[in-house]
Design a protein around this motif. Sequence first.
Motif, PDB file in Angstrom:
ATOM      1  N   ARG A  44       0.833  -1.213   0.000  1.00 42.72           N
ATOM      2  CA  ARG A  44       0.000   0.000   0.000  1.00 42.72           C
ATOM      3  C   ARG A  44       0.864   1.258   0.000  1.00 42.72           C
ATOM      4  NH1 ARG A  44      -4.918  -1.602   4.134  1.00 42.72           N
ATOM      5  NH2 ARG A  44      -6.006  -2.933   2.661  1.00 42.72           N
ATOM      6  N   ARG A  45       1.915   1.255   0.813  1.00 45.31           N
ATOM      7  CA  ARG A  45       2.804   2.421   0.841  1.00 45.31           C
ATOM      8  C   ARG A  45       3.490   2.628  -0.506  1.00 45.31           C
ATOM      9  NH1 ARG A  45       5.407   1.567   6.814  1.00 45.31           N
ATOM     10  NH2 ARG A  45       3.677   2.561   7.945  1.00 45.31           N
ATOM     11  N   GLU A  48       0.958   3.960  -3.016  1.00 40.82           N
ATOM     12  CA  GLU A  48       0.656   5.355  -2.684  1.00 40.82           C
ATOM     13  C   GLU A  48       1.806   6.270  -3.113  1.00 40.82           C
ATOM     14  OE1 GLU A  48      -0.213   8.129   1.253  1.00 40.82           O
ATOM     15  OE2 GLU A  48      -0.510   5.963   1.392  1.00 40.82           O
ATOM     16  N   ASP A  51       1.878   6.531  -6.897  1.00 41.66           N
ATOM     17  CA  ASP A  51       0.757   7.369  -7.308  1.00 41.66           C
ATOM     18  C   ASP A  51       1.088   8.845  -7.075  1.00 41.66           C
ATOM     19  OD1 ASP A  51      -1.842   7.082  -8.484  1.00 41.66           O
ATOM     20  OD2 ASP A  51      -2.736   7.702  -6.588  1.00 41.66           O
ATOM     21  N   THR A  52       1.645   9.159  -5.913  1.00 40.60           N
ATOM     22  CA  THR A  52       2.027  10.529  -5.592  1.00 40.60           C
ATOM     23  C   THR A  52       3.089  11.039  -6.563  1.00 40.60           C
ATOM     24  OG1 THR A  52       1.483  10.226  -3.259  1.00 40.60           O
ATOM     25  CG2 THR A  52       3.011  12.013  -3.784  1.00 40.60           C
ATOM     26  N   THR A  60      -2.775   9.191 -12.512  1.00 42.82           N
ATOM     27  CA  THR A  60      -2.848   8.258 -11.395  1.00 42.82           C
ATOM     28  C   THR A  60      -2.166   6.964 -11.835  1.00 42.82           C
ATOM     29  OG1 THR A  60      -4.908   7.226 -12.112  1.00 42.82           O
ATOM     30  CG2 THR A  60      -5.098   9.203 -10.698  1.00 42.82           C
TER      31      THR A  60
END
Length: 174
Positions: A44-45, A48, A51-52, A60
């Motif tokens: 997940r990190r 994320e 994506d950032t 995205t």
Amino acid sequence: MALEKTPQGQRQEDQKQEGQKSGEPNWLTPTEMAAWRRYIVASRRLLEALDTDLDQHDLTMADYEILAQLSDAPDRRMRMAELAEIAMLSRSRLSHRMKVMEEAGWVRREACPDDKRGFFAVMTAKGWKAIVAAAPDHVASVRSRFVDKLSKADQIVLTEIFERVGNDLRDEIK
């Protein structure tokens, strides 16, 4: 919940075998739980962060994956159903992303001449420019946040593990 021993002092392995017989859940061992939780948190990190990192390109991860798949497809076009499967998106999620991406001018839909209900997703010149601009930064991000943290042996092991897990899941879901 304590997984190591029951109040009666039974080892967890004994508990697992009895639980399977009695309909109790097959609880994870501490080692299994640690592996599972670390995978969930790290994945997940990582997603994320990736994506950032694409924010600077107004993309995205889902957009990038769609554009990447289309950029590799013949004539930069693909049936929507095939794209949804390859990009790991539901058809409704892909349809939503396509609307957003069409508004940005990155893709367009074309009716399939052989199937009145089918559509192609087609990358536009603007979509090609977007992926060409984002790819170097995305690859650098993937490298620095993931690949460079793994030895060659780690990469081989992870490839084997996720090939096996992915194949099993694909077979179960179909």
